[in-house]
Design a protein around this motif. Structure first.
Motif, PDB file in Angstrom:
ATOM      1  N   GLY A  51     -23.725  26.386  29.752  1.00  0.00           N
ATOM      2  CA  GLY A  51     -23.922  27.845  30.042  1.00  0.00           C
ATOM      3  C   GLY A  51     -22.891  29.086  30.462  1.00  0.00           C
ATOM      4  N   PHE A  52     -21.977  27.785  30.882  1.00  0.00           N
ATOM      5  CA  PHE A  52     -20.813  28.723  31.443  1.00  0.00           C
ATOM      6  C   PHE A  52     -19.366  28.470  30.326  1.00  0.00           C
ATOM      7  CE2 PHE A  52     -17.028  29.264  34.035  1.00  0.00           C
ATOM      8  CZ  PHE A  52     -17.362  30.864  34.434  1.00  0.00           C
ATOM      9  N   ILE A  53     -19.013  27.418  30.086  1.00  0.00           N
ATOM     10  CA  ILE A  53     -17.503  27.288  28.805  1.00  0.00           C
ATOM     11  C   ILE A  53     -17.343  25.566  28.929  1.00  0.00           C
ATOM     12  CG2 ILE A  53     -16.019  28.138  30.441  1.00  0.00           C
ATOM     13  CD1 ILE A  53     -15.257  25.669  32.490  1.00  0.00           C
ATOM     14  N   GLY A  54     -17.004  25.294  27.560  1.00  0.00           N
ATOM     15  CA  GLY A  54     -17.635  23.934  26.954  1.00  0.00           C
ATOM     16  C   GLY A  54     -16.205  23.551  27.970  1.00  0.00           C
ATOM     17  N   GLY A  55     -16.258  21.484  27.507  1.00  0.00           N
ATOM     18  CA  GLY A  55     -15.521  20.912  28.631  1.00  0.00           C
ATOM     19  C   GLY A  55     -14.735  19.348  27.114  1.00  0.00           C
ATOM     20  N   ALA A  56     -14.977  20.189  26.357  1.00  0.00           N
ATOM     21  CA  ALA A  56     -14.256  18.803  25.333  1.00  0.00           C
ATOM     22  C   ALA A  56     -12.996  19.243  24.401  1.00  0.00           C
ATOM     23  CB  ALA A  56     -15.141  18.064  24.311  1.00  0.00           C
ATOM     24  N   GLU A  57     -12.791  18.933  24.006  1.00  0.00           N
ATOM     25  CA  GLU A  57     -12.126  19.249  22.263  1.00  0.00           C
ATOM     26  C   GLU A  57     -10.224  19.767  22.748  1.00  0.00           C
ATOM     27  OE1 GLU A  57     -14.033  20.954  19.157  1.00  0.00           O
ATOM     28  OE2 GLU A  57     -15.487  19.285  19.232  1.00  0.00           O
ATOM     29  N   PHE A  58      -9.848  19.544  23.655  1.00  0.00           N
ATOM     30  CA  PHE A  58      -8.610  19.770  24.647  1.00  0.00           C
ATOM     31  C   PHE A  58      -7.592  19.543  23.278  1.00  0.00           C
ATOM     32  CE2 PHE A  58     -11.123  20.746  27.522  1.00  0.00           C
ATOM     33  CZ  PHE A  58     -11.351  22.416  28.321  1.00  0.00           C
ATOM     34  N   ALA A  59      -6.373  20.641  23.212  1.00  0.00           N
ATOM     35  CA  ALA A  59      -5.030  19.783  22.093  1.00  0.00           C
ATOM     36  C   ALA A  59      -6.047  19.212  20.984  1.00  0.00           C
ATOM     37  CB  ALA A  59      -4.672  18.987  22.940  1.00  0.00           C
ATOM     38  N   ALA A  60      -7.690  20.111  19.949  1.00  0.00           N
ATOM     39  CA  ALA A  60      -7.594  19.675  18.737  1.00  0.00           C
ATOM     40  C   ALA A  60      -7.724  18.314  19.541  1.00  0.00           C
ATOM     41  CB  ALA A  60      -6.629  19.531  17.516  1.00  0.00           C
ATOM     42  N   GLY A  61      -8.217  17.356  20.604  1.00  0.00           N
ATOM     43  CA  GLY A  61      -9.437  16.400  19.795  1.00  0.00           C
ATOM     44  C   GLY A  61     -10.886  16.629  19.725  1.00  0.00           C
ATOM     45  N   GLY A  62     -11.050  15.882  18.831  1.00  0.00           N
ATOM     46  CA  GLY A  62     -12.153  15.748  17.849  1.00  0.00           C
ATOM     47  C   GLY A  62     -12.552  16.562  16.756  1.00  0.00           C
ATOM     48  N   PHE A  63     -11.201  17.534  16.196  1.00  0.00           N
ATOM     49  CA  PHE A  63     -10.982  17.877  15.134  1.00  0.00           C
ATOM     50  C   PHE A  63     -10.687  16.561  13.892  1.00  0.00           C
ATOM     51  CE2 PHE A  63      -9.246  22.081  15.702  1.00  0.00           C
ATOM     52  CZ  PHE A  63      -9.881  22.150  16.947  1.00  0.00           C
ATOM     53  N   MET A  64     -10.316  15.411  13.853  1.00  0.00           N
ATOM     54  CA  MET A  64      -9.965  14.821  12.987  1.00  0.00           C
ATOM     55  C   MET A  64     -10.676  13.089  13.181  1.00  0.00           C
ATOM     56  SD  MET A  64      -6.577  14.739  11.933  1.00  0.00           S
ATOM     57  CE  MET A  64      -5.555  15.427  13.877  1.00  0.00           C
ATOM     58  N   THR A  65     -11.425  12.193  12.265  1.00  0.00           N
ATOM     59  CA  THR A  65     -11.522  10.758  12.585  1.00  0.00           C
ATOM     60  C   THR A  65     -10.492  10.183  11.890  1.00  0.00           C
ATOM     61  OG1 THR A  65     -14.384   9.782  12.254  1.00  0.00           O
ATOM     62  CG2 THR A  65     -13.592  11.120  10.536  1.00  0.00           C
ATOM     63  N   THR A  66     -11.180   8.730  12.225  1.00  0.00           N
ATOM     64  CA  THR A  66     -10.355   7.828  11.207  1.00  0.00           C
ATOM     65  C   THR A  66     -11.163   6.532  11.360  1.00  0.00           C
ATOM     66  OG1 THR A  66      -8.526   7.770  12.856  1.00  0.00           O
ATOM     67  CG2 THR A  66      -8.180   6.191  11.240  1.00  0.00           C
ATOM     68  N   ASP A  67     -11.398   6.343  10.108  1.00  0.00           N
ATOM     69  CA  ASP A  67     -12.399   5.324   9.534  1.00  0.00           C
ATOM     70  C   ASP A  67     -11.623   3.795   9.923  1.00  0.00           C
ATOM     71  OD1 ASP A  67     -10.674   4.613   7.616  1.00  0.00           O
ATOM     72  OD2 ASP A  67     -11.663   6.032   5.429  1.00  0.00           O
ATOM     73  N   ASP A  68     -12.005   2.510   9.624  1.00  0.00           N
ATOM     74  CA  ASP A  68     -11.710   1.374   9.493  1.00  0.00           C
ATOM     75  C   ASP A  68     -10.425   0.696   8.393  1.00  0.00           C
ATOM     76  OD1 ASP A  68     -13.920   1.011  11.111  1.00  0.00           O
ATOM     77  OD2 ASP A  68     -15.404   0.153   9.709  1.00  0.00           O
ATOM     78  N   ASP A  69     -10.904   2.093   7.530  1.00  0.00           N
ATOM     79  CA  ASP A  69      -9.247   1.621   6.753  1.00  0.00           C
ATOM     80  C   ASP A  69      -8.412   2.198   7.093  1.00  0.00           C
ATOM     81  OD1 ASP A  69     -10.709  -0.391   5.085  1.00  0.00           O
ATOM     82  OD2 ASP A  69     -11.256   1.703   3.916  1.00  0.00           O
ATOM     83  N   GLY A  70      -8.051   3.335   8.003  1.00  0.00           N
ATOM     84  CA  GLY A  70      -6.889   3.902   8.450  1.00  0.00           C
ATOM     85  C   GLY A  70      -7.051   5.161   7.926  1.00  0.00           C
ATOM     86  N   VAL A  71      -7.842   5.707   7.950  1.00  0.00           N
ATOM     87  CA  VAL A  71      -8.215   6.985   6.655  1.00  0.00           C
ATOM     88  C   VAL A  71      -8.257   7.697   7.891  1.00  0.00           C
ATOM     89  CG1 VAL A  71      -8.678   8.349   4.411  1.00  0.00           C
ATOM     90  CG2 VAL A  71      -8.247   6.504   4.376  1.00  0.00           C
ATOM     91  N   ILE A  72      -7.039   8.925   7.904  1.00  0.00           N
ATOM     92  CA  ILE A  72      -7.535  10.286   8.615  1.00  0.00           C
ATOM     93  C   ILE A  72      -8.494  11.215   7.224  1.00  0.00           C
ATOM     94  CG2 ILE A  72      -6.597  12.040   9.922  1.00  0.00           C
ATOM     95  CD1 ILE A  72      -4.615   9.638  10.230  1.00  0.00           C
ATOM     96  N   THR A  73      -9.658  11.799   8.447  1.00  0.00           N
ATOM     97  CA  THR A  73     -10.450  12.835   8.054  1.00  0.00           C
ATOM     98  C   THR A  73     -10.689  13.880   8.191  1.00  0.00           C
ATOM     99  OG1 THR A  73     -11.516  11.112   6.644  1.00  0.00           O
ATOM    100  CG2 THR A  73     -12.628  13.157   6.553  1.00  0.00           C
ATOM    101  N   ALA A  74     -10.631  14.834   8.524  1.00  0.00           N
ATOM    102  CA  ALA A  74     -11.379  15.955   8.823  1.00  0.00           C
ATOM    103  C   ALA A  74     -12.574  16.083   9.550  1.00  0.00           C
ATOM    104  CB  ALA A  74     -10.834  17.834   8.464  1.00  0.00           C
ATOM    105  N   ILE A  75     -12.802  16.280  10.629  1.00  0.00           N
ATOM    106  CA  ILE A  75     -14.713  17.086  11.008  1.00  0.00           C
ATOM    107  C   ILE A  75     -14.649  18.027  10.250  1.00  0.00           C
ATOM    108  CG2 ILE A  75     -16.348  17.392  12.984  1.00  0.00           C
ATOM    109  CD1 ILE A  75     -14.254  14.897  14.088  1.00  0.00           C
ATOM    110  N   GLU A  76     -15.912  17.738   9.552  1.00  0.00           N
ATOM    111  CA  GLU A  76     -16.819  19.128   9.235  1.00  0.00           C
ATOM    112  C   GLU A  76     -17.344  19.631   9.848  1.00  0.00           C
ATOM    113  OE1 GLU A  76     -16.155  20.457   5.716  1.00  0.00           O
ATOM    114  OE2 GLU A  76     -13.389  18.521   5.737  1.00  0.00           O
ATOM    115  N   GLU A  77     -17.805  21.123   9.723  1.00  0.00           N
ATOM    116  CA  GLU A  77     -18.708  21.623  10.061  1.00  0.00           C
ATOM    117  C   GLU A  77     -19.180  22.175   8.695  1.00  0.00           C
ATOM    118  OE1 GLU A  77     -16.293  24.239  12.585  1.00  0.00           O
ATOM    119  OE2 GLU A  77     -17.195  23.621  14.702  1.00  0.00           O
ATOM    120  N   PRO A  78     -20.563  22.917   9.438  1.00  0.00           N
ATOM    121  CA  PRO A  78     -21.285  23.659   8.183  1.00  0.00           C
ATOM    122  C   PRO A  78     -20.645  24.724   7.631  1.00  0.00           C
ATOM    123  CG  PRO A  78     -22.639  23.399  10.343  1.00  0.00           C
ATOM    124  CD  PRO A  78     -21.418  22.841  10.416  1.00  0.00           C
ATOM    125  N   GLY A  79     -20.015  24.303   6.395  1.00  0.00           N
ATOM    126  CA  GLY A  79     -19.221  25.690   6.075  1.00  0.00           C
ATOM    127  C   GLY A  79     -17.919  25.429   5.647  1.00  0.00           C
TER     128      GLY A  79
END
Length: 198
Positions: A51-79
């Motif tokens: 209820g107070f503050i977040g504790g993850a995604e510092f320095a863009a952590g969790g903004f992108m994902t890499t699949d098994d082939d090494g392709v980097i994709t931006a993580i989508e939020e709704p919209g």
């Protein structure tokens, strides 16, 4: 707007403070601010667990994902992607910090202001965002969520309260009330241009 409202001798200092605000604010928002404001983790109802503050995604952590082939994709939020959301919220963050620049105009040195801008963008503003837009404790009040019009309750109130605190601590400009004629706006065209830009 701020540059036109101050005395001509301080115009370059005002411009520099605003540039410092954006540069330092960007680094602070990137490394700490976003993670504290929106970095979860969330409970089952999409509210911050603590209820107070977040504790993850510092320095863009969790903004992108890499699949098994090494392709980097931006993580989508709704919209939109998280990166686009980061950029949009960064603009609000630096705007809140810039409000203080006008409140303490002609009374603070650039290095001191740079420290303030970092603390504001990294810790003060993100905590307020976590409570409200980030689904913290204020978003749970009365089970209706937090409603805000264009940042008036978050961006402008946070910046305004910080500006008021800074003005109280610093006091008036030296000679402001003894020689008021020396403290007039030096450039009305800049005031009008700044107003139109806003």
């Amino acid at each position: 707007l701020e540059t036109g409202c101050c005395r001509a001798k301080n115009a370059s200092n005002v411009l520099m403070k605003n540039l410092v605000n954006v540069c330092v604010g960007t680094l602070a928002w990137y490394f700490f601010g976003w993670g504290l404001a929106y970095g979860g983790p969330y409970d089952d109802d999409a509210y911050l667990e603590n209820g107070f503050i977040g504790g993850a995604e510092f320095a863009a952590g969790g903004f992108m994902t890499t699949d098994d082939d090494g392709v980097i994709t931006a993580i989508e939020e709704p919209g939109q992607s998280k990166m686009l959301g980061w950029f949009f919220q960064w603009a609000f963050c630096t705007a809140a910090a810039t409000i203080v620049s006008g409140g303490v105009a002609e009374r603070v040195k650039s290095p001191t202001y740079a420290c303030y801008a970092f603390v504001m963008a990294a810790f003060i503003y993100p905590v307020v965002v976590a409570w409200t837009w980030g689904y913290g404790w204020l978003a749970k009040v009365a089970d209706i969520g937090y409603m805000d019009f264009a940042g008036s309750g978050i961006v402008h109130l946070t910046g305004g309260v910080s500006a008021l605190a800074g003005a109280i601590v610093l006091g008036p400009r030296e000679g402001r009330f003894e020689r008021p004629e020396e403290f007039g706006a030096h450039s009305l065209p800049l005031v009008v241009l700044g107003t139109l830009s806003l």
